[in-house]
Write an enzyme that holds these catalytic residues in place. Structure first.
Site, PDB file in Angstrom:
ATOM      1  N   ASP A   1      25.659  -3.269  -5.990  1.00 27.81           N
ATOM      2  CA  ASP A   1      24.839  -4.386  -6.474  1.00 27.81           C
ATOM      3  C   ASP A   1      25.374  -5.021  -7.749  1.00 27.81           C
ATOM      4  OD1 ASP A   1      23.129  -3.776  -4.350  1.00 27.81           O
ATOM      5  OD2 ASP A   1      21.936  -2.415  -5.578  1.00 27.81           O
TER       6      ASP A   1
ATOM      7  N   LYS B   1      29.058  -8.404  -6.122  1.00 29.55           N
ATOM      8  CA  LYS B   1      30.290  -8.545  -5.317  1.00 29.55           C
ATOM      9  C   LYS B   1      30.249  -9.784  -4.437  1.00 29.55           C
ATOM     10  CE  LYS B   1      29.482  -4.559  -3.438  1.00 29.55           C
ATOM     11  NZ  LYS B   1      28.445  -4.047  -4.302  1.00 29.55           N
TER      12      LYS B   1
ATOM     13  N   GLY C   1      23.425  -4.974   0.629  1.00 27.68           N
ATOM     14  CA  GLY C   1      22.633  -6.197   0.505  1.00 27.68           C
ATOM     15  C   GLY C   1      23.394  -7.109  -0.417  1.00 27.68           C
ATOM     16  N   HIS C   2      23.934  -8.193   0.121  1.00 25.10           N
ATOM     17  CA  HIS C   2      24.834  -9.057  -0.634  1.00 25.10           C
ATOM     18  C   HIS C   2      24.235 -10.453  -0.798  1.00 25.10           C
ATOM     19  CE1 HIS C   2      28.550  -6.421   0.544  1.00 25.10           C
ATOM     20  NE2 HIS C   2      27.732  -5.832  -0.284  1.00 25.10           N
TER      21      HIS C   2
ATOM     22  N   GLN D   1      29.047  -1.483  -1.455  1.00 26.08           N
ATOM     23  CA  GLN D   1      28.721  -0.366  -2.341  1.00 26.08           C
ATOM     24  C   GLN D   1      29.598  -0.391  -3.599  1.00 26.08           C
ATOM     25  OE1 GLN D   1      29.003   0.607   1.353  1.00 26.08           O
ATOM     26  NE2 GLN D   1      26.946  -0.194   1.240  1.00 26.08           N
TER      27      GLN D   1
ATOM     28  N   ASP E   1      24.622 -12.840 -18.917  1.00 28.26           N
ATOM     29  CA  ASP E   1      23.527 -13.720 -19.350  1.00 28.26           C
ATOM     30  C   ASP E   1      22.207 -12.957 -19.507  1.00 28.26           C
ATOM     31  OD1 ASP E   1      24.084 -13.700 -16.380  1.00 28.26           O
ATOM     32  OD2 ASP E   1      22.033 -14.474 -16.366  1.00 28.26           O
TER      33      ASP E   1
ATOM     34  N   GLY F   1      25.451 -16.296 -14.325  1.00 28.62           N
ATOM     35  CA  GLY F   1      24.260 -16.649 -13.559  1.00 28.62           C
ATOM     36  C   GLY F   1      24.554 -16.451 -12.089  1.00 28.62           C
TER      37      GLY F   1
HETATM   38  P1  GDP Z   1      26.197  -7.071  -4.421  1.00 31.46           P
HETATM   39  O1  GDP Z   1      25.571  -6.062  -3.523  1.00 31.46           O
HETATM   40  O2  GDP Z   1      27.231  -6.464  -5.313  1.00 31.46           O
HETATM   41  O3  GDP Z   1      26.735  -8.269  -3.696  1.00 31.46           O
HETATM   42  O4  GDP Z   1      25.048  -7.579  -5.399  1.00 31.46           O
HETATM   43  P2  GDP Z   1      23.514  -7.911  -4.997  1.00 31.46           P
HETATM   44  O5  GDP Z   1      23.458  -9.184  -4.278  1.00 31.46           O
HETATM   45  O6  GDP Z   1      22.877  -6.717  -4.376  1.00 31.46           O
HETATM   46  O7  GDP Z   1      22.866  -8.011  -6.442  1.00 31.46           O
HETATM   47  C1  GDP Z   1      23.356  -8.866  -7.418  1.00 31.46           C
HETATM   48  C2  GDP Z   1      22.212  -9.781  -7.872  1.00 31.46           C
HETATM   49  O8  GDP Z   1      22.554 -10.396  -9.090  1.00 31.46           O
HETATM   50  C3  GDP Z   1      21.924 -10.900  -6.912  1.00 31.46           C
HETATM   51  O9  GDP Z   1      20.555 -11.213  -6.976  1.00 31.46           O
HETATM   52  C4  GDP Z   1      22.752 -12.055  -7.471  1.00 31.46           C
HETATM   53  O10 GDP Z   1      22.245 -13.334  -7.118  1.00 31.46           O
HETATM   54  C5  GDP Z   1      22.612 -11.817  -8.940  1.00 31.46           C
HETATM   55  N1  GDP Z   1      23.736 -12.235  -9.776  1.00 31.46           N
HETATM   56  C6  GDP Z   1      25.067 -12.163  -9.501  1.00 31.46           C
HETATM   57  N2  GDP Z   1      25.791 -12.540 -10.583  1.00 31.46           N
HETATM   58  C7  GDP Z   1      24.901 -12.834 -11.558  1.00 31.46           C
HETATM   59  C8  GDP Z   1      25.038 -13.251 -12.927  1.00 31.46           C
HETATM   60  O11 GDP Z   1      26.115 -13.388 -13.474  1.00 31.46           O
HETATM   61  N3  GDP Z   1      23.873 -13.443 -13.617  1.00 31.46           N
HETATM   62  C9  GDP Z   1      22.644 -13.259 -13.071  1.00 31.46           C
HETATM   63  N4  GDP Z   1      21.580 -13.468 -13.824  1.00 31.46           N
HETATM   64  N5  GDP Z   1      22.495 -12.881 -11.785  1.00 31.46           N
HETATM   65  C10 GDP Z   1      23.599 -12.644 -11.046  1.00 31.46           C
HETATM   66  P1  IMO Z   2      25.807  -3.058  -1.925  1.00 28.85           P
HETATM   67  O1  IMO Z   2      26.975  -3.361  -1.027  1.00 28.85           O
HETATM   68  C1  IMO Z   2      23.467  -0.052  -4.013  1.00 28.85           C
HETATM   69  C2  IMO Z   2      23.115   3.850  -2.089  1.00 28.85           C
HETATM   70  C3  IMO Z   2      21.743   4.277  -1.587  1.00 28.85           C
HETATM   71  C4  IMO Z   2      21.859   5.785  -1.781  1.00 28.85           C
HETATM   72  C5  IMO Z   2      23.310   6.065  -1.386  1.00 28.85           C
HETATM   73  C6  IMO Z   2      23.489   6.535   0.047  1.00 28.85           C
HETATM   74  O2  IMO Z   2      24.694  -4.013  -1.806  1.00 28.85           O
HETATM   75  O3  IMO Z   2      26.274  -2.859  -3.328  1.00 28.85           O
HETATM   76  P2  IMO Z   2      23.375   5.254   2.382  1.00 28.85           P
HETATM   77  O4  IMO Z   2      22.263   4.493   3.025  1.00 28.85           O
HETATM   78  O5  IMO Z   2      24.614   4.468   2.156  1.00 28.85           O
HETATM   79  O6  IMO Z   2      23.665   6.556   3.064  1.00 28.85           O
HETATM   80  O7  IMO Z   2      22.796   5.658   0.925  1.00 28.85           O
HETATM   81  O8  IMO Z   2      24.009   4.862  -1.589  1.00 28.85           O
HETATM   82  N1  IMO Z   2      23.594   2.553  -1.558  1.00 28.85           N
HETATM   83  C7  IMO Z   2      23.653   1.441  -2.298  1.00 28.85           C
HETATM   84  N2  IMO Z   2      23.232   1.193  -3.565  1.00 28.85           N
HETATM   85  N3  IMO Z   2      24.071  -1.018  -3.309  1.00 28.85           N
HETATM   86  C8  IMO Z   2      24.512  -0.782  -2.061  1.00 28.85           C
HETATM   87  O9  IMO Z   2      25.247  -1.674  -1.356  1.00 28.85           O
HETATM   88  C9  IMO Z   2      24.273   0.482  -1.478  1.00 28.85           C
HETATM   89  N4  IMO Z   2      24.535   1.031  -0.272  1.00 28.85           N
HETATM   90  C10 IMO Z   2      24.133   2.310  -0.344  1.00 28.85           C
HETATM   91  O10 IMO Z   2      20.730   3.715  -2.375  1.00 28.85           O
HETATM   92  O11 IMO Z   2      21.707   6.112  -3.134  1.00 28.85           O
HETATM   93 MG    MG Z   3      23.687  -5.266  -3.062  1.00 31.51          MG
END
Ligand code: GDP
Ligand code: IMO
Ligand code: MG
Length: 426
Positions: free
Chosen positions: A13, A16, A40-41, A224, A333, A417
């Site tokens: 999270d 990416k 979750g991207h 991840q 930010d 952002g």
């Molecule tokens: P990922 O799994 O690595 O793709 O990240 P997620 O989508 O799970 O979580 C990242 C969250 O941060 C999302 O809600 C993005 O929209 C948000 N986000 C990404 N870059 C920034 C940033 O630079 N600033 C802020 N405030 N939010 C960001």
């Molecule tokens: P993205 O790609 C954050 C965590 C789960 C748990 C561990 C094992 O959005 O960054 P699993 O279901 O993979 O066997 O769970 O890994 N986990 C993540 N945490 N972002 C993710 O993906 C994750 N995918 C798995 O919360 O701790």
């Molecule tokens: Mg994510």
């Protein structure tokens, strides 16, 4: 553009998808190389928010090829839902392809994952219950179904004769769960076959060769993060795949020499979902403040993310084992209103005062570790519209430059952002 890998450098999270979407503009082929719908991207483009689980975050651009690589595990129902949502948004899916070598998550995998999580008295992982661990387990045990098996009745029947007796015994005797008849599984596979049919790329070898031969630009999208990697993460509190840069090879079909750059995405702080050690975790008001301002709730499960200060000890480790050549630092930010920002540079063992500046891989001692922090002054202004590095407030630049110094790795991108536009390319 050179060929790049986008790797999560923390516990997932990190943002990416935002970085992948941004870099995808200059790429021809985008390959998601590991994980499944546990990911979750989020991509925010033109004021709209898209959430992907399996489909590469480059799909929003027309004319790009987006491949779900062999290193992934695919839950058919989740894939179908994701496809339908994108169709509703009129997103062009003509470039979407699936490797026939990707592994299928079957219903027993999600059932076993759910059972293990719900009944764990000790050592609960806090998984997403998407069947990830059990699917990769069966892949390694050589009793999993691959996408290509759906298109060969003979292979499928032969495989099921091996898999089902074993699997049913395990489901019944170990877990007390429902068993499956061959006919029932063949029916399911018929359904899956239809779901995947428009996307399966049986010509993947030629496609990969062509992209390489013609000097096309390839972007590898990780899921991840390094600290969730099954080999290098906080084992056993990890996922079951290899999110590290090296995973881009085993999960795509390209060798290491195809890759020019590995960009590690890290937040200006740290979050973690699920169980497991987290030395800089803040369980006080400061943790709540970061969660609130950073909207730190999981995309896949909605769970609140655990929050803490930036941990340069794990990040230095991630630079090494993740193979990072540069860093994309996101969510800086979130600190706009903070008077002070902390940065963990070492751990101290409460038992004997031992100092760790390198990451200790035995996570069972992490409960004895406390972070040693250095404190940086905040900048007290909104930076979310700044476009050039030189225009960032001095204290923000100082913080970034200190990170580069400790990590001995350049920061190539600063994200201020969630929107595509809110990015500073250094
Ligand atoms: P990922 O799994 O690595 O793709 O990240 P997620 O989508 O799970 O979580 C990242 C969250 O941060 C999302 O809600 C993005 O929209 C948000 N986000 C990404 N870059 C920034 C940033 O630079 N600033 C802020 N405030 N939010 C960001
Ligand atoms: P993205 O790609 C954050 C965590 C789960 C748990 C561990 C094992 O959005 O960054 P699993 O279901 O993979 O066997 O769970 O890994 N986990 C993540 N945490 N972002 C993710 O993906 C994750 N995918 C798995 O919360 O701790
Ligand atoms: Mg994510």
């Amino acid at each position: 553009m050179s060929n790049k890998v986008v790797v999560g450098a923390q516990w997932g999270d990190e943002g990416k998808a935002k970085i992948t979407d941004l870099l995808a503009l200059d790429a021809d082929l985008i390959i998601r190389y590991a994980g499944g719908c546990n990911a979750g991207h989020t991509v925010v483009a033109n004021g709209k928010t898209f959430k992907f689980h399996l489909i590469p975050s480059g799909i929003l651009y027309k004319g790009k090829t987006c491949l779900i690589g062999n290193g992934t595990v695919i839950l058919p129902e989740s894939f179908e839902t994701e496809i339908n949502e994108l169709k509703k948004e009129n997103i062009d899916l003509s470039g979407l392809k699936i490797s026939p070598l990707a592994t299928i998550t079957m219903p027993w995998h999600t059932e076993v994952d759910g059972y293990s999580e719900d009944n764990a008295k000790k050592g609960k992982i806090g998984t997403t219950k998407k069947g990830i661990g059990p699917t990769y387990t069966d892949k390694m045990a050589r009793i999993a179904l691959k996408i290509e098996d759906l298109y060969s009745t003979e292979a499928l029947r032969e495989k099921l004769d091996v898999i089902l007796p074993l699997k049913n015994k395990q489901l019944e005797k170990v877990y007390g769960l429902k068993t499956y008849s061959k006919e029932e599984v063949l029916d399911l596979c018929e359904k899956y076959k239809k779901i995947f049919e428009p996307y399966v790329c049986f010509e993947w070898q030629k496609m990969l060769e062509d992209f390489k031969r013609n000097g096309k630009r390839i972007l590898f999208e990780g899921a991840q993060g390094v600290m969730l990697d099954v080999d290098f993460g906080t084992y056993p509190y990890v996922t079951s795949s290899n999110p590290i840069g090296g995973g881009a090879c085993t999960g795509s079909g390209y060798g290491p020499k195809v890759i020019d750059e590995v960009i590690g995405v890290a937040k200006a702080y740290v979050t973690r979902v699920g169980e497991g050690p987290f030395v800089t975790e803040l369980t006080d008001d400061m943790g709540d403040k970061i969660r609130e301002i950073g909207h730190e709730f999981g995309v896949t499960t909605g769970r609140p993310r655990r929050c803490g200060w930036f941990d340069a000890v794990t990040m230095k480790y991630a630079c090494l084992v993740g193979g990072l050549t540069s860093i994309a630092l996101t969510k800086i930010d979130v600190f706009d209103s903070f008077d002070e920002i902390k940065l963990c540079t070492a751990y101290k063992d409460k038992r004997d005062g031992k100092i760790y500046t390198s990451y200790p891989t035995n996570v069972y001692i992490h409960k004895y570790l406390e972070p040693i922090y250095e404190t940086h002054k905040g900048w007290g202004e909104d930076i979310s519209n700044i476009k050039r590095y030189e225009d960032l407030p001095q204290n923000a630049r100082k913080y970034l430059e200190r990170l580069e110094e400790i990590l001995e790795t350049p920061i190539s991108i600063v994200s201020v952002g969630p929107d595509r536009e809110q990015t500073i390319i250094k």
